[in-house]
Design a protein around this motif. Structure first.
Motif, PDB file in Angstrom:
ATOM      1  N   ALA A  99       0.919  -1.125  -0.019  1.00 40.49           N
ATOM      2  CA  ALA A  99      -0.162   0.429   0.285  1.00 40.49           C
ATOM      3  C   ALA A  99       0.620   1.570  -0.199  1.00 40.49           C
ATOM      4  N   PHE A 100       1.623   0.935   0.533  1.00 47.26           N
ATOM      5  CA  PHE A 100       2.365   2.132   0.988  1.00 47.26           C
ATOM      6  C   PHE A 100       3.421   2.645   0.003  1.00 47.26           C
ATOM      7  N   VAL A 101       4.020   1.229  -1.039  1.00 46.96           N
ATOM      8  CA  VAL A 101       4.756   2.008  -2.621  1.00 46.96           C
ATOM      9  C   VAL A 101       3.520   1.775  -3.653  1.00 46.96           C
ATOM     10  N   ALA A 102       2.498   1.165  -3.598  1.00 50.58           N
ATOM     11  CA  ALA A 102       1.125   2.326  -4.488  1.00 50.58           C
ATOM     12  C   ALA A 102       0.890   3.284  -4.099  1.00 50.58           C
ATOM     13  N   MET A 103       0.670   4.136  -2.873  1.00 50.16           N
ATOM     14  CA  MET A 103       0.292   4.922  -2.897  1.00 50.16           C
ATOM     15  C   MET A 103       1.621   6.783  -2.977  1.00 50.16           C
ATOM     16  N   ALA A 104       2.933   6.110  -2.883  1.00 49.15           N
ATOM     17  CA  ALA A 104       3.433   6.531  -3.162  1.00 49.15           C
ATOM     18  C   ALA A 104       4.221   7.237  -4.922  1.00 49.15           C
ATOM     19  N   THR A 105       3.839   5.952  -5.209  1.00 48.48           N
ATOM     20  CA  THR A 105       3.922   6.065  -6.751  1.00 48.48           C
ATOM     21  C   THR A 105       2.886   7.350  -7.035  1.00 48.48           C
ATOM     22  N   GLY A 106       1.516   7.184  -6.946  1.00 48.15           N
ATOM     23  CA  GLY A 106       0.301   7.639  -7.088  1.00 48.15           C
ATOM     24  C   GLY A 106       1.011   9.554  -6.786  1.00 48.15           C
ATOM     25  N   LEU A 107       1.778   9.858  -6.496  1.00 47.68           N
ATOM     26  CA  LEU A 107       2.550  11.250  -6.589  1.00 47.68           C
ATOM     27  C   LEU A 107       3.414  11.336  -7.160  1.00 47.68           C
ATOM     28  N   ASN A 108       3.282  10.228  -8.428  1.00 43.29           N
ATOM     29  CA  ASN A 108       4.805  10.432  -9.410  1.00 43.29           C
ATOM     30  C   ASN A 108       3.816  12.122 -10.557  1.00 43.29           C
ATOM     31  N   PRO A 109       2.156  11.774 -10.831  1.00 40.88           N
ATOM     32  CA  PRO A 109       2.103  13.436 -12.186  1.00 40.88           C
ATOM     33  C   PRO A 109       1.799  14.392 -10.141  1.00 40.88           C
ATOM     34  N   LEU A 110       2.231  14.482  -9.634  1.00 42.38           N
ATOM     35  CA  LEU A 110       2.505  15.311  -8.326  1.00 42.38           C
ATOM     36  C   LEU A 110       3.740  16.485  -8.324  1.00 42.38           C
ATOM     37  N   LEU A 111       4.572  14.879  -8.429  1.00 43.51           N
ATOM     38  CA  LEU A 111       5.970  15.831  -7.681  1.00 43.51           C
ATOM     39  C   LEU A 111       6.793  15.958  -9.278  1.00 43.51           C
ATOM     40  N   THR A 112       5.774  15.210 -10.607  1.00 42.83           N
ATOM     41  CA  THR A 112       6.524  15.672 -11.711  1.00 42.83           C
ATOM     42  C   THR A 112       6.199  17.417 -12.240  1.00 42.83           C
ATOM     43  N   LEU A 113       4.688  17.611 -11.255  1.00 45.40           N
ATOM     44  CA  LEU A 113       4.608  18.922 -11.466  1.00 45.40           C
ATOM     45  C   LEU A 113       5.638  19.870 -10.670  1.00 45.40           C
ATOM     46  N   LEU A 114       5.792  19.494  -9.792  1.00 42.03           N
ATOM     47  CA  LEU A 114       6.551  20.364  -8.800  1.00 42.03           C
ATOM     48  C   LEU A 114       8.224  20.536  -9.879  1.00 42.03           C
ATOM     49  N   LEU A 115       8.406  19.252 -10.419  1.00 40.49           N
ATOM     50  CA  LEU A 115      10.002  19.637 -11.026  1.00 40.49           C
ATOM     51  C   LEU A 115      10.015  20.278 -12.189  1.00 40.49           C
ATOM     52  N   ALA A 116       8.770  20.246 -12.721  1.00 41.49           N
ATOM     53  CA  ALA A 116       8.747  21.549 -14.386  1.00 41.49           C
ATOM     54  C   ALA A 116       8.701  22.680 -14.265  1.00 41.49           C
ATOM     55  N   PRO A 121      10.544  25.806 -18.537  1.00 42.06           N
ATOM     56  CA  PRO A 121      10.731  27.718 -19.011  1.00 42.06           C
ATOM     57  C   PRO A 121       8.978  27.119 -18.964  1.00 42.06           C
ATOM     58  N   GLY A 122       8.020  28.802 -18.377  1.00 42.14           N
ATOM     59  CA  GLY A 122       7.306  29.008 -18.699  1.00 42.14           C
ATOM     60  C   GLY A 122       5.689  28.106 -18.065  1.00 42.14           C
ATOM     61  N   VAL A 123       6.501  27.591 -16.759  1.00 42.98           N
ATOM     62  CA  VAL A 123       5.346  26.753 -15.747  1.00 42.98           C
ATOM     63  C   VAL A 123       4.870  27.055 -15.168  1.00 42.98           C
ATOM     64  N   ARG A 124       3.919  27.829 -14.973  1.00 42.35           N
ATOM     65  CA  ARG A 124       3.142  28.227 -13.598  1.00 42.35           C
ATOM     66  C   ARG A 124       2.471  27.600 -12.822  1.00 42.35           C
ATOM     67  N   LEU A 125       2.114  27.679 -11.739  1.00 40.22           N
ATOM     68  CA  LEU A 125       2.146  26.393 -10.467  1.00 40.22           C
ATOM     69  C   LEU A 125       0.647  27.594 -10.093  1.00 40.22           C
ATOM     70  N   ALA A 126      -0.264  27.721 -10.282  1.00 38.95           N
ATOM     71  CA  ALA A 126      -2.048  28.357  -8.880  1.00 38.95           C
ATOM     72  C   ALA A 126      -1.011  27.980  -7.400  1.00 38.95           C
ATOM     73  N   PRO A 127      -1.920  28.318  -6.383  1.00 35.70           N
ATOM     74  CA  PRO A 127      -2.121  27.993  -5.217  1.00 35.70           C
ATOM     75  C   PRO A 127      -2.450  26.722  -4.911  1.00 35.70           C
ATOM     76  N   ARG A 128      -3.735  26.935  -5.569  1.00 37.89           N
ATOM     77  CA  ARG A 128      -4.503  25.040  -5.583  1.00 37.89           C
ATOM     78  C   ARG A 128      -3.855  24.361  -5.573  1.00 37.89           C
ATOM     79  N   PRO A 292      -7.409  21.083 -15.757  1.00 35.68           N
ATOM     80  CA  PRO A 292      -6.306  20.915 -17.328  1.00 35.68           C
ATOM     81  C   PRO A 292      -5.309  21.466 -17.496  1.00 35.68           C
ATOM     82  N   ALA A 293      -5.352  22.364 -16.719  1.00 35.30           N
ATOM     83  CA  ALA A 293      -4.469  23.593 -16.939  1.00 35.30           C
ATOM     84  C   ALA A 293      -2.678  23.675 -16.879  1.00 35.30           C
ATOM     85  N   ASP A 294      -2.313  22.407 -15.372  1.00 32.89           N
ATOM     86  CA  ASP A 294      -1.417  22.229 -14.741  1.00 32.89           C
ATOM     87  C   ASP A 294      -1.690  20.946 -15.158  1.00 32.89           C
TER      88      ASP A 294
END
Length: 303
Positions: A99-116, A121-128, A292-294
């Protein structure tokens, strides 16, 4: 196709991808009881490569890369998304609950957003979006705190190994975007699997004993390579093509549930309240962040 039927098909495709990933994570401990993590990763991509080549031949896809950007993308994908991601994730899976492994991999889209946001260049993240990232990571932190056997902590070195595997995948996603390559996903997957398999096989031969080959190991390898690997890759790519990356990322909601239930059935790993609470936090984080934007365009691959 009617709108309603199209939605049903999308839901079935998302459920299939998420379930295939989740079952795959639950089968890793089965393989790791008979093989070291490097051998298991190598065998997984041997199976994936064989299947992907057959698909490419059946579709008559030209497999020749076209220039420096394509080769840079292939090397990036082979090193980060194939070799490093899989070795770290499988090594961690030998010591951390499914369960820990699966939920950690579920963070992939979120971590990708942060690294992007940090490196493209040109990537902005909203407070939400940033709030969603924080909420998602709090779910995994909760599971690391109380998600081990009988409510104990997950051993922090192995929790970091798993998260390192997640970081390798997300870093590969951002680095692939930075190369500017327009290599078709199937071609990238074939070449990345080929180079990754060579590196993994040489590494396994150098540092691990030969695996104990039996039916459970072969079954785990076949499913990881062809089910959670190739089949999920093909369906994932179809979702991205037809509906966009935001819809494809919905599979991240499904995989932790499928992984936890499969681990309960096959490995007797209990599902407790803390798992449900952590899942709610990860799902809330995804919901807040993946607008969609993020939503990042994911790299083509099995998880």
């Amino acid at each position: 196709m009617s709108h309603g039927r199209g939605n049903l098909r999308l839901a079935a495709e998302v459920a299939f991808v998420g379930a295939a990933w989740g079952v795959m994570y639950a089968l890793y401990p089965v393989g790791l009881a008979r093989s070291g993590p490097v051998w298991l990763a190598a065998m997984r991509f041997m199976a994936f490569l064989a299947g992907a080549l057959l698909v490419a031949l059946a579709r008559r896809v030209p497999l020749r890369p076209q220039g420096r950007a394509d080769w840079l993308a292939i090397l990036t994908y082979a090193g980060l998304n194939v070799a490093l991601h899989n070795v770290l994730l499988m090594a961690g899976s030998h010591h951390a609950p499914v369960a820990f492994v699966a939920m950690a991999t579920g963070l992939n889209p979120l971590l990708t957003l942060l690294l992007a946001r940090l490196f493209l260049p040109g990537v902005r993240l909203a407070p939400r979006t940033l709030l969603g990232v924080a909420v998602g990571f709090s779910g995994v932190a909760l599971l690391a705190w109380q998600g081990g056997a009988d409510g104990a902590h997950v051993a922090w070195p192995w929790a970091l190994v798993v998260l390192g595997g997640v970081l390798a995948w997300s870093s590969g996603s951002v680095a692939l975007k930075a190369t500017g390559s327009r290599l078709p996903p199937l071609v990238l997957a074939v070449w990345g699997a080929l180079l990754g398999t060579v590196v993994l096989t040489l590494g396994a031969a150098a540092v691990e004993p030969l695996p104990r080959i039996d039916a459970p190991l072969l079954g785990a390898v076949a499913f990881a390579g062809l089910g959670g690997g190739l089949a999920a890759f093909v369906v994932w790519g179809a979702i991205v093509r037809d509906h966009g990356p935001q819809r494809a990322n919905l599979a991240s909601y499904v995989s932790p549930v499928a992984a936890s239930l499969t681990a309960w059935l096959l490995l007797d790993q209990a599902v407790r309240f803390v798992h449900a609470a952590a899942y709610v936090l990860v799902a809330a984080g995804l919901t807040l962040s993946l607008r969609p934007a993020d939503a990042p365009t994911p790299p083509p691959s099995p998880e």
